[in-house]
Design an enzyme around this catalytic site. Structure first.
Site, mmCIF file in Angstrom:
data_model
loop_
_atom_site.group_PDB
_atom_site.id
_atom_site.type_symbol
_atom_site.label_atom_id
_atom_site.label_comp_id
_atom_site.label_asym_id
_atom_site.label_seq_id
_atom_site.Cartn_x
_atom_site.Cartn_y
_atom_site.Cartn_z
ATOM 1 N N ASP A 103 -9.033 -4.386 -2.912
ATOM 2 C CA ASP A 103 -9.061 -4.139 -4.391
ATOM 3 C C ASP A 103 -8.696 -5.452 -5.322
ATOM 4 O OD1 ASP A 103 -8.297 -2.682 -6.457
ATOM 5 O OD2 ASP A 103 -5.878 -2.396 -6.191
ATOM 6 N N LYS A 131 -13.641 -1.740 -2.593
ATOM 7 C CA LYS A 131 -13.587 -1.291 -3.748
ATOM 8 C C LYS A 131 -13.488 -3.044 -5.008
ATOM 9 C CE LYS A 131 -9.321 0.934 -4.499
ATOM 10 N NZ LYS A 131 -8.243 1.963 -4.682
ATOM 11 N N ARG A 165 -1.164 7.674 7.032
ATOM 12 C CA ARG A 165 -1.656 6.113 7.363
ATOM 13 C C ARG A 165 -2.817 6.620 9.042
ATOM 14 N NH1 ARG A 165 -0.811 1.532 5.787
ATOM 15 N NH2 ARG A 165 2.213 0.293 5.155
HETATM 16 P P1 IMP Z 1 -4.951 -6.543 -2.813
HETATM 17 O O1 IMP Z 1 -4.260 -7.543 -2.796
HETATM 18 O O2 IMP Z 1 -5.483 -6.409 -4.785
HETATM 19 O O3 IMP Z 1 -7.104 -6.282 -3.083
HETATM 20 O O4 IMP Z 1 -4.557 -5.253 -2.216
HETATM 21 C C1 IMP Z 1 -4.622 -4.974 -1.006
HETATM 22 C C2 IMP Z 1 -4.395 -3.374 0.011
HETATM 23 O O5 IMP Z 1 -3.802 -3.135 -1.479
HETATM 24 C C3 IMP Z 1 -4.716 -3.574 0.435
HETATM 25 O O6 IMP Z 1 -4.210 -4.275 2.533
HETATM 26 C C4 IMP Z 1 -3.734 -1.946 0.546
HETATM 27 O O7 IMP Z 1 -2.744 -2.189 1.634
HETATM 28 C C5 IMP Z 1 -3.562 -2.181 -0.800
HETATM 29 N N1 IMP Z 1 -4.436 -0.500 -1.568
HETATM 30 C C6 IMP Z 1 -5.581 -1.084 -2.073
HETATM 31 N N2 IMP Z 1 -6.215 -0.201 -2.775
HETATM 32 C C7 IMP Z 1 -5.829 0.880 -1.942
HETATM 33 C C8 IMP Z 1 -6.017 2.033 -1.626
HETATM 34 O O8 IMP Z 1 -6.878 2.725 -2.356
HETATM 35 N N3 IMP Z 1 -5.438 2.870 -1.188
HETATM 36 C C9 IMP Z 1 -4.605 2.419 -0.311
HETATM 37 N N4 IMP Z 1 -4.271 1.146 -0.358
HETATM 38 C C10 IMP Z 1 -4.291 -0.383 -1.121
#
Ligand code: IMP
Ligand code: MG
Length: 184
Positions: A103, A131, A165
């Protein structure tokens, strides 16, 4: 029973499995004659890593690291916590970090940094979903299953407040139904 909260199937199990086999083939070519140290970020990585490694025909080891940036809910809280990883032995190894979804990129940035500090020889990232809309840090991701729009998804390892999950495909959530159910 889980039902109402699942809005629509975004990526079917069939498509997921086919794509994972392709990613594994890329890995088999890229790492020919090398040994891979897979490091999965739990808990979300589990179905993806499970399927991926069974298509890999090279010597590999598997370890896990626990990291989270979501305190439940659908918005990343911005601070990433990573459990201590003293037991991980990755010095001089070719590491592939396996994640369910990227994300902001902060989780992978932090985990990559930790693994580099622990002496990994090389680090690549494999993620089931990407994403890109919310990306705040610049990280290079070599193996991406599917790029998706900016919407919250569940299933195939991805959770909402630790649940869902076990759905065998990637789905979007009906947030209104969910609010009814959890009475926010
Ligand atoms: P980041 O550190 O912002 O890249 O977040 C990554 C983490 O956020 C992933 O390992 C997921 O656990 C969670 N995450 C991000 N988007 C989603 C989603 O659409 N559904 C479920 N978990 C998400
Ligand atoms: Mg996760």
């Amino acid at each position: 029973m889980m039902k109402n909260e699942i809005e629509r199937v975004l990526i079917s199990k069939r498509r997921i499995n086919r794509r994972i086999a392709k990613l594994a083939n890329m890995i088999n070519k890229d790492y020919e004659n090398k040994e891979i140290a897979f490091i999965g970020i739990i808990k979300g990585c589990i179905p993806f890593l499970n399927e991926l490694m069974m298509h890999v025909n090279l010597y590999c080891t598997v370890d896990y690291i626990r990291a989270s940036s979501f305190n439940g809910g659908t918005e990343s809280c911005g601070t990433v916590s990573v459990d201590p990883v003293d037991s991980l032995n990755i010095k001089g190894k070719d590491v592939i970090i396996v994640e369910d979804i990227i994300d902001s990129g902060k989780t992978l940035e932090k985990v990559s940094k930790i693994l580099l500090e622990k002496g990994a020889k090389s680090i690549q990232i494999a993620t089931l979903l990407d994403k890109p809309a919310h990306r705040t840090v610049d990280i290079k991701v070599k193996y991406v299953g599917f790029e998706i729009e900016d919407e919250f998804v569940i299933g195939f390892g991805l959770d909402y407040e630790e649940k869902y999950r076990n759905i065998p495909y990637v789905a979007t959530m009906n947030l209104d139904k969910l609010k009814e159910k959890t009475k926010w």
